[in-house]
Write a protein that holds these residues in place. Structure first.
Motif, mmCIF file in Angstrom:
data_model
loop_
_atom_site.group_PDB
_atom_site.id
_atom_site.type_symbol
_atom_site.label_atom_id
_atom_site.label_comp_id
_atom_site.label_asym_id
_atom_site.label_seq_id
_atom_site.Cartn_x
_atom_site.Cartn_y
_atom_site.Cartn_z
ATOM 1 N N ASP A 69 0.828 -1.206 0.000
ATOM 2 C CA ASP A 69 0.000 0.000 0.000
ATOM 3 C C ASP A 69 0.863 1.256 0.000
ATOM 4 O O ASP A 69 0.472 2.280 -0.549
ATOM 5 N N VAL A 70 2.017 1.169 0.670
ATOM 6 C CA VAL A 70 2.877 2.329 0.908
ATOM 7 C C VAL A 70 4.334 1.915 0.734
ATOM 8 O O VAL A 70 4.726 0.821 1.154
ATOM 9 N N VAL A 71 5.125 2.802 0.134
ATOM 10 C CA VAL A 71 6.568 2.610 0.059
ATOM 11 C C VAL A 71 7.218 3.766 0.813
ATOM 12 O O VAL A 71 6.903 4.926 0.554
ATOM 13 N N VAL A 72 8.097 3.437 1.750
ATOM 14 C CA VAL A 72 8.903 4.432 2.448
ATOM 15 C C VAL A 72 10.336 4.198 2.003
ATOM 16 O O VAL A 72 10.898 3.122 2.223
ATOM 17 N N SER A 73 10.896 5.208 1.371
ATOM 18 C CA SER A 73 12.246 5.119 0.829
ATOM 19 C C SER A 73 13.190 5.970 1.659
ATOM 20 O O SER A 73 12.831 7.066 2.085
ATOM 21 N N THR A 74 14.403 5.463 1.875
ATOM 22 C CA THR A 74 15.431 6.225 2.583
ATOM 23 C C THR A 74 16.641 6.368 1.661
ATOM 24 O O THR A 74 17.028 5.417 0.993
ATOM 25 N N GLY A 75 17.205 7.572 1.626
ATOM 26 C CA GLY A 75 18.391 7.816 0.819
ATOM 27 C C GLY A 75 18.044 8.256 -0.597
ATOM 28 O O GLY A 75 16.913 8.137 -1.053
ATOM 29 N N GLY A 76 19.051 8.799 -1.256
ATOM 30 C CA GLY A 76 18.907 9.174 -2.656
ATOM 31 C C GLY A 76 18.147 10.452 -2.909
ATOM 32 O O GLY A 76 17.725 10.705 -4.035
ATOM 33 N N ASP A 83 22.309 10.766 -6.237
ATOM 34 C CA ASP A 83 21.024 10.898 -5.561
ATOM 35 C C ASP A 83 19.924 11.020 -6.607
ATOM 36 O O ASP A 83 19.679 12.101 -7.153
ATOM 37 N N VAL A 84 19.260 9.901 -6.898
ATOM 38 C CA VAL A 84 18.311 9.883 -8.019
ATOM 39 C C VAL A 84 16.924 9.339 -7.670
ATOM 40 O O VAL A 84 16.150 9.030 -8.570
ATOM 41 N N CYS A 85 16.594 9.238 -6.395
ATOM 42 C CA CYS A 85 15.257 8.720 -6.051
ATOM 43 C C CYS A 85 14.116 9.570 -6.613
ATOM 44 O O CYS A 85 13.183 9.015 -7.192
ATOM 45 N N PRO A 86 14.147 10.898 -6.477
ATOM 46 C CA PRO A 86 13.054 11.677 -7.068
ATOM 47 C C PRO A 86 12.954 11.491 -8.585
ATOM 48 O O PRO A 86 11.855 11.396 -9.130
ATOM 49 N N GLU A 87 14.096 11.418 -9.255
ATOM 50 C CA GLU A 87 14.088 11.207 -10.703
ATOM 51 C C GLU A 87 13.579 9.815 -11.064
ATOM 52 O O GLU A 87 12.882 9.642 -12.073
ATOM 53 N N SER A 119 17.722 18.783 1.082
ATOM 54 C CA SER A 119 16.847 17.619 1.019
ATOM 55 C C SER A 119 15.797 17.784 -0.063
ATOM 56 O O SER A 119 15.114 18.799 -0.135
ATOM 57 N N ARG A 120 15.655 16.753 -0.873
ATOM 58 C CA ARG A 120 14.587 16.715 -1.867
ATOM 59 C C ARG A 120 13.535 15.692 -1.456
ATOM 60 O O ARG A 120 12.965 14.998 -2.297
ATOM 61 N N ALA A 121 13.272 15.602 -0.157
ATOM 62 C CA ALA A 121 12.231 14.692 0.339
ATOM 63 C C ALA A 121 10.913 15.053 -0.330
ATOM 64 O O ALA A 121 10.589 16.222 -0.513
ATOM 65 N N GLU A 122 10.168 14.039 -0.710
ATOM 66 C CA GLU A 122 8.881 14.266 -1.351
ATOM 67 C C GLU A 122 7.994 13.047 -1.198
ATOM 68 O O GLU A 122 8.433 11.989 -0.750
ATOM 69 N N ALA A 123 6.728 13.231 -1.582
ATOM 70 C CA ALA A 123 5.767 12.131 -1.544
ATOM 71 C C ALA A 123 4.866 12.238 -2.762
ATOM 72 O O ALA A 123 4.722 13.310 -3.361
ATOM 73 N N ALA A 124 4.261 11.106 -3.116
ATOM 74 C CA ALA A 124 3.373 11.081 -4.277
ATOM 75 C C ALA A 124 2.501 9.834 -4.236
ATOM 76 O O ALA A 124 2.805 8.861 -3.541
ATOM 77 N N ILE A 125 1.442 9.907 -5.020
ATOM 78 C CA ILE A 125 0.640 8.730 -5.318
ATOM 79 C C ILE A 125 1.136 8.220 -6.663
ATOM 80 O O ILE A 125 1.229 8.993 -7.631
ATOM 81 N N CYS A 126 1.452 6.938 -6.714
ATOM 82 C CA CYS A 126 1.907 6.308 -7.955
ATOM 83 C C CYS A 126 0.974 5.127 -8.234
ATOM 84 O O CYS A 126 1.101 4.072 -7.594
ATOM 85 N N LEU A 134 12.450 9.805 1.736
ATOM 86 C CA LEU A 134 13.121 10.467 2.846
ATOM 87 C C LEU A 134 14.638 10.461 2.642
ATOM 88 O O LEU A 134 15.169 9.557 1.992
ATOM 89 N N PRO A 135 15.343 11.413 3.245
ATOM 90 C CA PRO A 135 16.806 11.362 3.234
ATOM 91 C C PRO A 135 17.301 10.081 3.925
ATOM 92 O O PRO A 135 16.548 9.416 4.634
#
Length: 173
Positions: A69-76, A83-87, A119-126, A134-135
């Motif tokens: 239901d949810v993904v919590v990411s750390t790093g990137g 650092d390419v998680c947002p991309e 920090s480019r921390a962000e959230a979205a619905i995918c 998260l950092p």
């Protein structure tokens, strides 16, 4: 009005790192511990190298997994070339949740001052899955999870929360 009972969600923890292992992933451990203690189910966990295509493939696999239901990411989420998680997440986003990054940086500013701009921390619905990026620092993970994410994943949180929106986000009601 009758209070709803807590309803656990299926959560995947993604650590973006070229150097961390299962034994050294303290940030992933912190996220998993806080979410598990709140009553959620950790249904998957992965450490993926700081590689845009590899990260996107893991994100897409969890979008496609009905248990997640949810993904919590750390790093990137920093500013370096690796650092390419947002991309990685960007082409998967159905709806951004800009308030998450704004609130995270506000809370983080109280802890680390102006360094929070890195920090480019962000959230979205995918496609019906909620993502929080998260950092990689354990402190940042604790701030994001304990001060924002836990409340938004608790169906009892008022006046509103992301958990109660999931059926409508997914077009189920």
């Amino acid at each position: 009005m009758e209070e709803k009972a807590f309803q656990p969600l299926g959560i995947a923890i993604l650590t973006a790192s070229d150097t961390r292992t299962a034994a050294t992933d303290k940030s992933g451990d912190a996220a998993a511990e806080l979410l598990r203690e709140a009553g959620h189910h950790i249904v998957a966990r992965a450490i993926v190298a700081d590689d845009l295509q590899a990260l996107r493939a893991q994100m897409q696999a969890w979008i496609d997994d009905p248990q997640v239901d949810v993904v919590v990411s750390t790093g990137g989420t920093g500013l370096t070339g690796r650092d390419v998680c947002p991309e990685a997440m960007a082409p998967l986003v159905s709806k951004p949740i800009p308030g998450f990054g704004e609130l995270f940086r506000y809370l983080s500013y109280q802890e680390i001052g102006t360094s929070t701009i890195q920090s480019r921390a962000e959230a979205a619905i995918c496609s019906g899955t909620i993502f929080f990026l998260l950092p990689g620092s354990t402190g940042a993970v604790r701030t994001g999870v304990s001060q924002i994410i836990l409340a938004q994943l608790d169906i009892r949180h008022r006046p509103c929360n992301l958990h109660e929106l999931l059926p409508r986000i997914r077009g189920e009601s």
